[in-house]
Design an enzyme around this catalytic site. Structure first.
Site, PDB file in Angstrom:
ATOM      1  N   ASP A   1       0.732  -1.300   0.164  1.00  0.00           N
ATOM      2  CA  ASP A   1      -0.011  -0.047  -0.029  1.00  0.00           C
ATOM      3  C   ASP A   1       0.704   1.205   0.077  1.00  0.00           C
ATOM      4  OD1 ASP A   1      -1.445  -2.339   0.853  1.00  0.00           O
ATOM      5  OD2 ASP A   1      -2.239  -1.439   2.680  1.00  0.00           O
TER       6      ASP A   1
ATOM      7  N   TRP B   1       5.754 -10.221   1.377  1.00  0.00           N
ATOM      8  CA  TRP B   1       5.159  -9.578   2.392  1.00  0.00           C
ATOM      9  C   TRP B   1       5.738  -9.856   3.723  1.00  0.00           C
ATOM     10  CZ3 TRP B   1       2.393 -10.261   6.891  1.00  0.00           C
ATOM     11  CH2 TRP B   1       1.959  -9.055   7.471  1.00  0.00           C
TER      12      TRP B   1
ATOM     13  N   ARG C   1      -7.446  -1.300  11.721  1.00  0.00           N
ATOM     14  CA  ARG C   1      -6.338  -0.746  10.872  1.00  0.00           C
ATOM     15  C   ARG C   1      -6.526   0.829   9.894  1.00  0.00           C
ATOM     16  NH1 ARG C   1      -6.179  -6.025   9.691  1.00  0.00           N
ATOM     17  NH2 ARG C   1      -6.653  -6.561   7.170  1.00  0.00           N
TER      18      ARG C   1
END
Ligand code: FRU
Length: 502
Positions: free
Chosen positions: A84, A108, A209
């Site tokens: 992101d 990731w 989040r």
């Protein structure tokens, strides 16, 4: 590996070190610890440990940006994984692009905030890592603002603080935190009373989040929109530190956004847009505390775009809503992975079905293109013949308008990969239901941006965008190829593209 600097907290990252021949080299930026001692500990054998060294240059420095699969006019990171975009903020002539970053591997993990800046949103300079993991967790997604009025109390003389809001994620919980910078995002100090929001118990959920913060002028307070469990919550604050829960809209997952846009550019006719990480959006009204949905959910894109965020602090005389989204695109055999898609301008425009979000590349992208050729009114076989020579270009832009002659299927391929796939019988365009503005229209226009590993297709002036990974079929010989029963190529333009890396 655990990093134990003198006089500050230790943190750890997960990394699989090569016991023998390495696949690729990565670097870990410790420039913020200049002049201090840093102890690194890792549970590996001595031979492996010996490969870790300290230097002022990056291993393979000279080949950076020249790798075979490096995106040529999209941002990608020098090394490691990105997802992101975070903290998109314009300040003092610079567009900041922070991003979810694993500096250690091409998958990731180990979320840090990477950092790049640009004067035009096209040419980027990657800067040192902005946020490192700490005892609250790794650095998940968030946003940034400029605190002109010193509400948080961090400003220094005339220098307003840039303040970042992010999620610290641990196995136990995800909490919201803040950090500030007084040197244009280069170095950051975390708030000593973090976290500012801890809502796991309230939601009985681990999923809280991605804070996005903005100023709400009518009530003169700050708003935070936060993804919590099943949708987006709204919090408000005066001092950016003490946040009050206000309301919640179910129906969204991750990376919230909320902003107001004029319809057809009319400042007296505005609507608020709320979206989540896939870009599905609702339209509605917002009073500073409650978003009231009126219409949606709609979708303006499909494919590989995810977690797109819009810029804060764009000067009023510009006024655009500029967005950057993560391209979930694999960079095969590269020491980096993922990319950012082209920055786009979002607008609300009236359609036959009511106002809808349009998505178009920002005008700054125009500097990248020069027209090679253009034609009108071609048969598909003539168009295919003319385009053949461009099929192996690593980057190219093609604009076209096609006209169907039967209400069946038609499209446009690159080595058998469908960039346009229009089934007029089922009304499906690249996986989405599609009904053109004139429902009797037999025409479709597309603006196609091809890079080494990605393809972006903007349909009918940006009403719908398709984000694709570029995946040529190695057994196909066709290259560019229009298909369909007796279709006509009304317009065809080809543009050469300049790369952005030196
Ligand atoms: C979206 C996301 C966010 C999270 C971040 C972690 O892609 O899952 O919700 O903050 O990525 O990297």
């Amino acid at each position: 590996m655990t990093f134990l600097p003198d006089a500050s907290e230790p943190w750890s990252v997960v990394v699989r070190l090569a016991p023998d021949k390495e696949d690729y080299w990565v670097f870990y930026d410790v420039s913020h610890l200049m002049g201090k001692n840093l102890k690194i500990s890792a549970d590996v054998d001595e031979k492996t440990l010996k490969k870790i060294y300290q230097a002022d240059e990056i291993h393979g420095q000279d080949s950076i940006y020249q790798e075979k699969n490096r995106p040529q006019y999209h941002f990608s990171t020098k090394r490691g994984w990105i997802n992101d975009p975070n903290g998109l903020v314009f300040y003092d002539g610079e567009y900041h692009l922070f991003y979810q970053h694993n500096p250690m591997e091409t998958e990731w993990e180990n979320m840090h905030w990477g950092h790049a800046v640009s004067a035009d949103l096209i040419h980027w300079k990657e800067l040192p890592t902005a946020l490192y993991p700490d005892k609250l967790g790794t650095m998940f997604s968030g946003s940034a603002i400029i605190d002109y009025q010193n509400h948080a109390g961090y400003n220094k003389g005339k220098q307003p603080a840039m303040i970042a809001f992010y999620t610290a994620a641990s196995d136990a919980r995800q909490v919201q935190c803040m950090a500030y910078s007084l040197d244009k995002g280069r170095t950051w100090t975390k708030y000593n009373k973090n976290p500012i929001i801890d809502s796991k118990e309230k939601w009985n959920s681990q999923d809280t989040r991605d804070p996005k913060v903005f100023w709400y002028e009518p009530s003169k307070h700050w708003v935070m929109i936060l993804n919590e469990r099943d949708g987006h919550s709204i919090y408000t604050a005066n001092d950016l530190k003490n946040w009050t829960y206000q309301s919640h809209v179910s129906g969204f997952w991750e990376c919230p956004e909320l902003f107001e846009l004029p319809i057809d550019g009319n400042p007296n006719n505005k609507k608020w847009v709320m979206y989540g990480a896939t870009g599905t959006y609702m339209l509605g009204s917002f009073d500073g505390k409650v978003f009231s949905p009126e219409a949606g959910k709609y979708l303006y894109n499909s494919g590989k775009l995810y977690a797109a965020q819009t810029y804060s602090n764009i000067p009023e005389n510009d006024g655009r809503r500029i967005q950057i989204g993560w391209g979930r695109i694999q960079q095969p055999n590269m020491p980096f992975n993922g990319m950012m898609m082209l920055p786009t301008e979002l607008s609300l425009r009236t359609t036959k079905d009511g106002p809808r979000l349009f998505n178009n590349p920002i005008k700054e992208t125009e500097q990248l293109f020069s027209k090679i050729d253009s034609w009108k009114n071609l048969t598909s076989s003539k168009a295919n013949e003319l385009l053949h020579q461009f099929s192996d270009y690593d980057k190219i832009r093609i604009r076209t308008k096609i006209k169907l002659s039967h209400a069946t299927e038609a499209g446009f391929n690159l080595y058998a990969q469908r960039m346009i796939s229009y089934d007029m019988n089922a009304n499906i365009l690249n996986t989405m239901f599609y009904s053109p503005q004139d429902p009797t229209s037999m025409e479709l226009s597309a603006d196609i941006y091809i890079d080494r590993t990605s393809i972006e297709v903007f349909f009918d002036n940006g009403i719908y965008t398709s984000y694709l990974e570029r995946k040529p079929d190695p057994n196909n010989q066709e290259g560019f190829h229009f298909w369909g029963n007796n279709i006509e190529i009304l317009e065809l333009e080809v543009f050469e593209i300049k790369g952005i890396w030196k």
